[in-house]
Write a protein that holds these residues in place. Structure first.
Motif, short mmCIF file in Angstrom:
data_model
loop_
_atom_site.label_atom_id
_atom_site.label_comp_id
_atom_site.label_asym_id
_atom_site.label_seq_id
_atom_site.Cartn_x
_atom_site.Cartn_y
_atom_site.Cartn_z
N HIS A 24 117.30 29.19 -26.64
CA HIS A 24 116.52 28.12 -27.26
C HIS A 24 116.81 28.07 -28.76
N GLY A 43 106.41 14.83 -30.65
CA GLY A 43 107.17 16.06 -30.43
C GLY A 43 108.56 15.71 -29.93
N ALA A 102 100.18 23.65 -31.06
CA ALA A 102 99.75 22.30 -31.49
C ALA A 102 99.18 21.49 -30.32
N VAL A 149 103.19 10.12 -36.85
CA VAL A 149 102.16 10.43 -35.85
C VAL A 149 101.01 9.43 -36.00
N VAL A 162 96.70 18.36 -31.31
CA VAL A 162 97.33 17.03 -31.14
C VAL A 162 96.63 16.26 -30.03
N TYR A 187 104.22 27.23 -13.75
CA TYR A 187 104.99 26.71 -12.61
C TYR A 187 104.58 27.39 -11.31
N GLU A 196 102.98 18.77 -22.14
CA GLU A 196 103.71 19.87 -21.53
C GLU A 196 102.78 21.08 -21.45
N ASP A 201 107.21 12.85 -34.84
CA ASP A 201 107.31 14.31 -34.97
C ASP A 201 106.87 14.64 -36.40
N1 LIG Z 1 112.56 23.61 -23.84
C1 LIG Z 1 112.35 23.64 -22.55
O1 LIG Z 1 113.28 23.84 -21.73
C2 LIG Z 1 110.97 23.41 -22.01
C3 LIG Z 1 110.85 23.29 -20.65
C4 LIG Z 1 109.60 23.02 -20.12
C5 LIG Z 1 108.51 22.89 -20.95
N2 LIG Z 1 108.61 23.04 -22.28
C6 LIG Z 1 107.40 22.92 -23.11
O2 LIG Z 1 107.55 21.77 -23.93
C7 LIG Z 1 106.88 21.99 -25.19
C8 LIG Z 1 107.88 21.76 -26.29
O3 LIG Z 1 108.97 22.65 -26.12
P1 LIG Z 1 110.35 22.40 -26.83
O4 LIG Z 1 111.29 23.38 -26.25
O5 LIG Z 1 110.69 20.96 -26.82
O6 LIG Z 1 109.96 22.87 -28.32
P2 LIG Z 1 110.72 22.48 -29.68
O7 LIG Z 1 110.31 23.51 -30.67
O8 LIG Z 1 112.18 22.28 -29.41
O9 LIG Z 1 110.08 21.06 -30.07
C9 LIG Z 1 108.76 20.89 -30.46
C10 LIG Z 1 108.69 19.74 -31.45
O10 LIG Z 1 107.31 19.47 -31.77
C11 LIG Z 1 107.22 19.21 -33.17
N3 LIG Z 1 105.86 19.49 -33.59
C12 LIG Z 1 105.26 20.71 -33.69
N4 LIG Z 1 103.97 20.57 -34.09
C13 LIG Z 1 103.76 19.24 -34.25
C14 LIG Z 1 102.63 18.47 -34.64
N5 LIG Z 1 101.48 19.05 -34.96
N6 LIG Z 1 102.76 17.13 -34.70
C15 LIG Z 1 103.94 16.52 -34.39
N7 LIG Z 1 105.05 17.21 -34.00
C16 LIG Z 1 104.95 18.55 -33.93
C17 LIG Z 1 108.26 20.11 -33.79
O11 LIG Z 1 108.65 19.65 -35.08
C18 LIG Z 1 109.40 20.03 -32.76
O12 LIG Z 1 110.32 18.99 -33.06
C19 LIG Z 1 106.34 23.41 -25.14
O13 LIG Z 1 105.00 23.37 -24.75
C20 LIG Z 1 107.16 24.08 -24.04
O14 LIG Z 1 106.42 25.10 -23.37
C21 LIG Z 1 109.84 23.28 -22.84
#
Ligand SMILES: NC(=O)c1ccc[n+]([C@@H]2O[C@H](COP(=O)([O-])OP(=O)(O)OC[C@H]3O[C@@H](n4cnc5c(N)ncnc54)[C@H](O)[C@@H]3O)[C@@H](O)[C@H]2O)c1
Length: 377
Positions: A160, A10, A75, A55, A79, A180, A93, A35
């Motif tokens: 986002h 990811g 996912a 992966v 995953v 949180y 996460e 990813d």
């Molecule tokens: N963005 C933030 O500020 C933030 C903060 C804290 C926690 N989170 C958590 O982190 C996690 C990811 O958030 P994000 O903002 O980075 O999301 P995002 O959409 O920016 O990134 C997710 C990535 O995962 C990849 N992905 C999806 N399904 C997949 C799979 N089956 N196999 C491999 N790759 C896969 C996607 O292609 C993408 O690049 C979420 O659970 C979110 O709740 C995000």
């Protein structure tokens, strides 16, 4: 301690925080990233000087001990099951899965193979939040009897780059931000015994205003306003308000009221801040957090706030815990309890009744006082 070799699946928005945090640590070394979008993995690999993998190749790499799952909530469980099937420990996460019923098989699969599951948030290990835990245990506010946990905004589609997942199961203010607040409450007060709530959805669709998807419509599949009460096994009850239907407000993130005083807990979305306490109706006084690690500001947010963001320390604790054969603090067991609580808000509202929480959970051990990674030893 020999650094633990990590793989990351990811490569989206949050992956930079992990890659930067891991690069600062002596306890872990990121070997490769993957990813489903090969271009995303290649870009992160270039930026952070690690390998790009698919992966499957990442999961087959015998050098990798812990795989960090930073995919979208839908996912998380599939995953995680792949990671465990490959014989590796999983750290992910939040939330642990989109639903409690999807998370349970993950925990069972890991237990059957003797593997660990760790799950963010790790903010409760931050200096400000550990200082609050120490203060409550020292009796500075007496016996905690009540509290209030609040996070109110107008959602995620204005910042986002790909915000749709926030409005599907596993998202919404309660599953996205609730971890949180509820995790820090469990850290401070112990396990939740019962939840009662009312939820609603103010708008059935939302329009993205952030780039690159500005103008696209999101169909909202989750409640966007959640008001509830958490009853804790220790007798405390805490009001929780989480909403993405609010433009502006003047409420504080987290307050704990005790028999001998009150405590203002900084926002558990971050690791630092200035906790304050009173004795009875005396003046507010700051709580010293300087003896606790991971409370120092190190990042400026998009709104200009200077915050402590040490996201990764839960992973460091798990890596050290595996080496030392001790329990890890940011655990799947804690996250499973929290997820059952998060699911209970919508269930309580739909079924018009209290929901009894059944998953057992102990408070994670406090982090020793100190100044850095020595606290994990
Ligand atoms: N963005 C933030 O500020 C933030 C903060 C804290 C926690 N989170 C958590 O982190 C996690 C990811 O958030 P994000 O903002 O980075 O999301 P995002 O959409 O920016 O990134 C997710 C990535 O995962 C990849 N992905 C999806 N399904 C997949 C799979 N089956 N196999 C491999 N790759 C896969 C996607 O292609 C993408 O690049 C979420 O659970 C979110 O709740 C995000």
């Amino acid at each position: 301690m020999e650094p633990t070799t990590i793989g990351i699946i990811g490569c989206g928005n949050i992956s930079d925080a992990y890659l930067r945090g891991a690069a600062r640590s002596q306890l872990v070394r990121v070997k490769s990233v993957a990813d489903i979008r090969a271009d995303a993995a290649a870009a992160k690999a270039r930026e952070h000087s690690v390998d790009a993998a698919t992966v499957d190749t990442l999961l087959a790499d015998p050098a990798i001990e812990i795989v960090v799952n930073l995919t979208i909530p839908a996912a998380h469980a599939p995953v995680n099951l792949q990671i465990i099937e490959a014989g590796k420990h999983a750290y992910l996460e939040k939330p642990l899965a989109t639903r409690f019923t999807d998370a349970k098989p993950v925990m069972l699969a890991a237990a059957a193979k003797g593997l660990r599951v760790g799950c963010a948030p790790d903010t409760f290990l931050g200096g400000a939040h550990q200082a609050c835990r120490y203060a409550i245990e020292a009796g500075l506010i007496g016996i905690p009897v009540a509290g209030a946990a609040t996070v109110l905004s107008h959602g995620m589609e204005h910042w986002h780059p790909n915000p749709a997942f926030f409005y599907q199961h596993g998202g919404g203010p309660i599953h996205d931000l609730g971890p949180y607040y509820v995790t820090q409450l469990v850290n401070l007060l112990g396990p939740v015994s019962r939840v009662t709530a009312q939820v609603s959805t103010a708008a059935k669709t939302r329009t993205i205003t952030s780039e690159p998807l500005a103008g696209q419509t999101i169909v909202v599949g989750v409640p966007t306003t959640v008001n509830g009460v958490l009853s804790f096994a220790n007798g405390a009850n805490v009001a929780l308000s989480h909403s993405w239907d609010v433009w502006k407000h003047k409420r504080l993130p987290l307050e704990i009221y005790g028999s001998e005083g009150s405590m203002l807990v900084p926002d558990p979305n971050f690791f630092g801040g200035e906790p304050q306490i009173t004795r009875r109706d005396g003046d507010w006084t700051p709580l010293d957090i300087s003896r606790h690690p991971y409370g120092t500001p190190n990042r400026t947010t998009r709104t200009g706030a200077h915050v402590a963001d040490h996201r990764v320390i839960g992973l460091l604790d798990m890596a050290a815990a595996i080496r030392l054969g001790r329990p890890h603090r940011v655990s799947g067991t804690l996250a499973l309890h929290v997820l059952e609580v998060l699911d209970a808000f919508e269930r309580s509202s739909l079924e018009g009744r209290h929901i009894v929480i059944e998953t057992p959970c102990k408070r994670p051990e406090k982090l020793p006082q100190g100044s850095g990674e020595e606290v994990f030893a």
